[in-house]
Design an enzyme around this catalytic site. Structure first.
Site, PDB file in Angstrom:
ATOM      1  CG  ASP A 173       3.892  -3.356  10.241  1.00 27.68           C
ATOM      2  OD1 ASP A 173       3.055  -3.520   9.600  1.00 27.68           O
ATOM      3  OD2 ASP A 173       4.290  -4.402  11.166  1.00 27.68           O
ATOM      4  CD1 TRP A 193      -2.591  -1.857   0.050  1.00 26.11           C
ATOM      5  CD2 TRP A 193      -3.539  -0.473   1.354  1.00 26.11           C
ATOM      6  NE1 TRP A 193      -3.617  -2.191   0.017  1.00 26.11           N
ATOM      7  CE2 TRP A 193      -4.381  -1.630   0.880  1.00 26.11           C
ATOM      8  CE3 TRP A 193      -3.903   0.342   2.242  1.00 26.11           C
ATOM      9  CZ2 TRP A 193      -5.897  -1.230   1.240  1.00 26.11           C
ATOM     10  CZ3 TRP A 193      -5.401   0.357   2.627  1.00 26.11           C
ATOM     11  CH2 TRP A 193      -6.126  -0.419   2.081  1.00 26.11           C
ATOM     12  CG  ASP A 245       1.709  -0.732  19.909  1.00 25.88           C
ATOM     13  OD1 ASP A 245       0.805  -0.436  19.229  1.00 25.88           O
ATOM     14  OD2 ASP A 245       1.550  -1.290  20.951  1.00 25.88           O
ATOM     15  CE  LYS A 251      -6.922  -6.671   5.653  1.00 29.53           C
ATOM     16  NZ  LYS A 251      -6.008  -7.417   5.075  1.00 29.53           N
TER      17      LYS A 251
END
Length: 265
Positions: free
Chosen positions: A68, A52, A84, A149
């Site tokens: 990430d 992405w 995080d 998502k």
């Protein structure tokens, strides 16, 4: 591996140099909803391996940041953070990179580690989506866009209603590149609100004038609210049913006084 060998998006990604077949999902989402525009600042949460990020860089050409827990292999013209998204220190690092303006778009294609227990996996997906949503509220500029998502299930409605409360337009969408057997779906929030009122909340308001459509017009902390079936001078308890960037619509819950009563003021 056998499934991948039968998957045309898998081979397209190999051919086009994308790190993930998911790259095409973002392309299709953007084609339909235009969430990323030229020169937008984009933050990708849960960005590894970077599919992405590659598409966001192509669509925007502006500042792109990937976050990430795992290290993201470097991508030209993309900043990455190992951290995080629920940590304030990570949020501060993101804000340092995007600046005072904030991000124009926050995207998240992250998924939890799958256990094989559908109820557990759905709950973990919603928890992850909520973490991305909460992070987006801290780093998005007013009017910004959000894509995340989630896995469909009994907690989905509560989550999408939460997104609806903070964005002018909210849609659920399943791009063509999603596998047919997948329960994933994408929630798209456009134009984040920055208002003193929230959809579904109840407020007290005094009707000060009439709008062109005949609705009563009041204000909450200086924010204009149109109230159906309300008369000038009435003090009302109202429930907000829709919020736009500069005004809201509400319905009467309770009439607190009579407009003909001289003590109403």
């Amino acid at each position: 591996m056998a499934r991948n060998q039968r998957d045309r998006y898998y081979w397209l990604a190999k051919s086009d140099g994308y790190r993930s077949r998911a790259s095409y999902k973002l392309q299709q989402i953007n084609k339909k909803f235009n969430v990323i525009k030229r020169n937008d600042t984009v933050v990708d949460l849960g960005a590894a391996p970077g599919g992405w990020l590659q598409v966001a860089r192509e669509l925007s050409g502006g500042k792109v940041v990937g976050v990430d827990l795992r290290r993201i292999k470097p991508i030209e013209s993309v900043d990455t953070i190992k951290g995080d998204i629920t940590s304030e220190s990570t949020v501060n690092k993101i804000l340092d990179l995007v600046g005072e303006h904030g991000a124009d778009v926050v995207i998240c294609d992250a998924a939890p580690n799958m256990s094989g227990n559908w109820s557990l996996d759905h709950a973990r997906s919603i928890d992850l989506a909520n973490s991305a949503f909460e992070c987006s509220q801290k780093i998005l500029r007013p009017g910004g866009n959000f894509v995340v998502k989630v896995f469909q299930g009994d907690m989905f409605k509560e989550f999408i209603d939460r997104v609806k409360s903070e964005f002018v337009h909210t849609k659920a969408y399943n791009p063509e590149a999603s596998r047919s057997q997948s329960a994933e779906i994408y929630v798209i929030g456009k134009k984040m609100l920055s208002t003193p009122v929230k959809r579904g909340d109840i407020y007290e308001v005094r009707i000060e004038s009439k709008g062109s459509s005949g609705d009563g017009v009041g204000s909450i902390d200086g924010f204009v609210v149109f109230v159906k079936d309300a008369e000038v001078g009435e003090k009302l308890r109202v429930k907000v049913r829709d919020v736009r960037p500069n005004f809201a619509f509400a319905d009467v819950v309770e009439r607190l006084d009579n407009p003909s009563d001289p003590s109403r003021k």
